[in-house]
Design a protein around this motif. Sequence first.
Motif, mmCIF file in Angstrom:
data_model
loop_
_atom_site.group_PDB
_atom_site.id
_atom_site.type_symbol
_atom_site.label_atom_id
_atom_site.label_comp_id
_atom_site.label_asym_id
_atom_site.label_seq_id
_atom_site.Cartn_x
_atom_site.Cartn_y
_atom_site.Cartn_z
ATOM 1 N N GLY A 36 0.842 -1.205 0.000
ATOM 2 C CA GLY A 36 0.000 0.000 0.000
ATOM 3 C C GLY A 36 0.874 1.251 0.000
ATOM 4 N N ALA A 37 2.004 1.169 0.733
ATOM 5 C CA ALA A 37 2.916 2.313 0.799
ATOM 6 C C ALA A 37 3.492 2.623 -0.582
ATOM 7 C CB ALA A 37 4.050 2.017 1.779
ATOM 8 N N MET A 38 3.603 1.599 -1.431
ATOM 9 C CA MET A 38 4.138 1.816 -2.780
ATOM 10 C C MET A 38 3.110 2.586 -3.640
ATOM 11 S SD MET A 38 5.953 -1.928 -3.163
ATOM 12 C CE MET A 38 6.976 -1.647 -4.597
ATOM 13 N N TYR A 39 1.837 2.182 -3.561
ATOM 14 C CA TYR A 39 0.790 2.918 -4.306
ATOM 15 C C TYR A 39 0.651 4.332 -3.750
ATOM 16 C CZ TYR A 39 -0.242 -1.472 -6.545
ATOM 17 O OH TYR A 39 -0.120 -2.612 -7.297
ATOM 18 N N ARG A 40 0.808 4.450 -2.439
ATOM 19 C CA ARG A 40 0.750 5.774 -1.819
ATOM 20 C C ARG A 40 1.914 6.656 -2.284
ATOM 21 N NH1 ARG A 40 -2.477 6.488 2.774
ATOM 22 N NH2 ARG A 40 -3.752 4.680 3.264
ATOM 23 N N SER A 41 3.101 6.058 -2.424
ATOM 24 C CA SER A 41 4.274 6.834 -2.848
ATOM 25 C C SER A 41 4.100 7.372 -4.256
ATOM 26 C CB SER A 41 5.535 5.963 -2.782
ATOM 27 O OG SER A 41 5.786 5.580 -1.453
ATOM 28 N N VAL A 42 3.501 6.566 -5.129
ATOM 29 C CA VAL A 42 3.264 7.031 -6.510
ATOM 30 C C VAL A 42 2.257 8.193 -6.480
ATOM 31 C CG1 VAL A 42 2.477 6.377 -8.817
ATOM 32 C CG2 VAL A 42 3.709 4.717 -7.418
ATOM 33 N N THR A 43 1.248 8.070 -5.635
ATOM 34 C CA THR A 43 0.241 9.136 -5.503
ATOM 35 C C THR A 43 0.903 10.412 -4.978
ATOM 36 O OG1 THR A 43 -1.337 7.400 -4.954
ATOM 37 C CG2 THR A 43 -2.037 9.663 -4.516
ATOM 38 N N TYR A 44 1.804 10.229 -4.014
ATOM 39 C CA TYR A 44 2.544 11.366 -3.461
ATOM 40 C C TYR A 44 3.363 12.059 -4.560
ATOM 41 C CZ TYR A 44 6.091 13.899 -0.857
ATOM 42 O OH TYR A 44 6.920 14.879 -0.396
ATOM 43 N N LEU A 45 4.043 11.259 -5.376
ATOM 44 C CA LEU A 45 4.849 11.821 -6.469
ATOM 45 C C LEU A 45 3.960 12.578 -7.459
ATOM 46 C CD1 LEU A 45 7.300 8.877 -7.325
ATOM 47 C CD2 LEU A 45 7.912 11.074 -6.293
ATOM 48 N N ALA A 46 2.791 12.021 -7.747
ATOM 49 C CA ALA A 46 1.869 12.670 -8.695
ATOM 50 C C ALA A 46 1.445 14.042 -8.161
ATOM 51 C CB ALA A 46 0.646 11.782 -8.918
ATOM 52 N N ASN A 98 -6.774 9.990 -2.803
ATOM 53 C CA ASN A 98 -6.547 9.788 -4.242
ATOM 54 C C ASN A 98 -5.873 8.475 -4.614
ATOM 55 O OD1 ASN A 98 -7.538 12.407 -5.320
ATOM 56 N ND2 ASN A 98 -6.009 13.202 -3.920
ATOM 57 N N VAL A 99 -5.407 7.736 -3.610
ATOM 58 C CA VAL A 99 -4.596 6.551 -3.915
ATOM 59 C C VAL A 99 -5.389 5.453 -4.639
ATOM 60 C CG1 VAL A 99 -4.852 5.572 -1.569
ATOM 61 C CG2 VAL A 99 -2.924 4.898 -2.964
ATOM 62 N N SER A 100 -6.674 5.320 -4.336
ATOM 63 C CA SER A 100 -7.464 4.270 -5.001
ATOM 64 C C SER A 100 -7.499 4.480 -6.517
ATOM 65 C CB SER A 100 -8.896 4.251 -4.479
ATOM 66 O OG SER A 100 -8.942 3.562 -3.263
ATOM 67 N N GLN A 101 -7.559 5.738 -6.907
ATOM 68 C CA GLN A 101 -7.614 6.055 -8.340
ATOM 69 C C GLN A 101 -6.311 5.645 -9.034
ATOM 70 O OE1 GLN A 101 -8.781 10.150 -8.970
ATOM 71 N NE2 GLN A 101 -8.470 9.940 -11.171
#
Length: 226
Positions: A36-46, A98-101
């Motif tokens: 989950g932290a990986m999907y969150r990190s991508v969201t953070y970068l976005a 926003n992470v689910s998206q």
Amino acid sequence: MSDKLNIAIDGPASSGKSTVAKIIAKDLNYIYTDTGAMYRSVTYLALKYQVDFADEKALVELIQRYPITFKQSKEGQLVFVDGEDVTTAIRLPEVTQNVSQVAALKAVRQKLVQQQQVIAKAKGVVMDGRDIGTVVLPDAEVKIFLVASVDERAQRRYKENQEKGIACDYEELKEAIAKRDYYDSHRENSPLKQAKDAILIDTTGMSIPEVVLAIETIAKEKLNQG
Ligand code: DC
């Protein structure tokens, strides 16, 4: 069989996955991977680079440019991306909302799943997420599907946020959890679902040590079966 196995723990938001996964990894001297932290990190970068959450190509470029790494520290596991410690930032509401998206996008999932499979190759990994038993590690020796009532999960997340100093409203939190569950379970790509061979544990009313013991007992039985 090697003397180590892989443990896949899936379940909806705040079902206790990461809490128990961390303890089990420590007890067994395994590596803990919070997908989950990986999907969150991508969201953070976005958010940081103002990339549209629907721009799959640009998001994949972010993943390629900025590798996500985990580091062990005295305070627990830290998450780094783009030279920054994002451990706290990836839990902020802006990311959570926003992470689910971002996690629904096929190309994003493909990239992160590849990385997760590399991490688990040598065995001895406790990995938690939504699709670990179904997609990432279909051959994991132990597969657990953790569930709990929405009320209990909202209470847990509320307490967790308070402890971390993140302000939040309980009712809003509950609604957001239910919404995220719905989204994660109904998306087209790798929706949250129990693997056929996963063991279901309903943690409503169970203490953390009880859940840990239940999973470690299953793991030990598997190891003894050799
Ligand atoms: O477990 P978490 O709340 O940190 O997960 C953040 C989001 O990432 C959640 O909305 C679902 C998604 N996710 C996913 O789709 N697949 C995973 N393996 C892990 C998380």
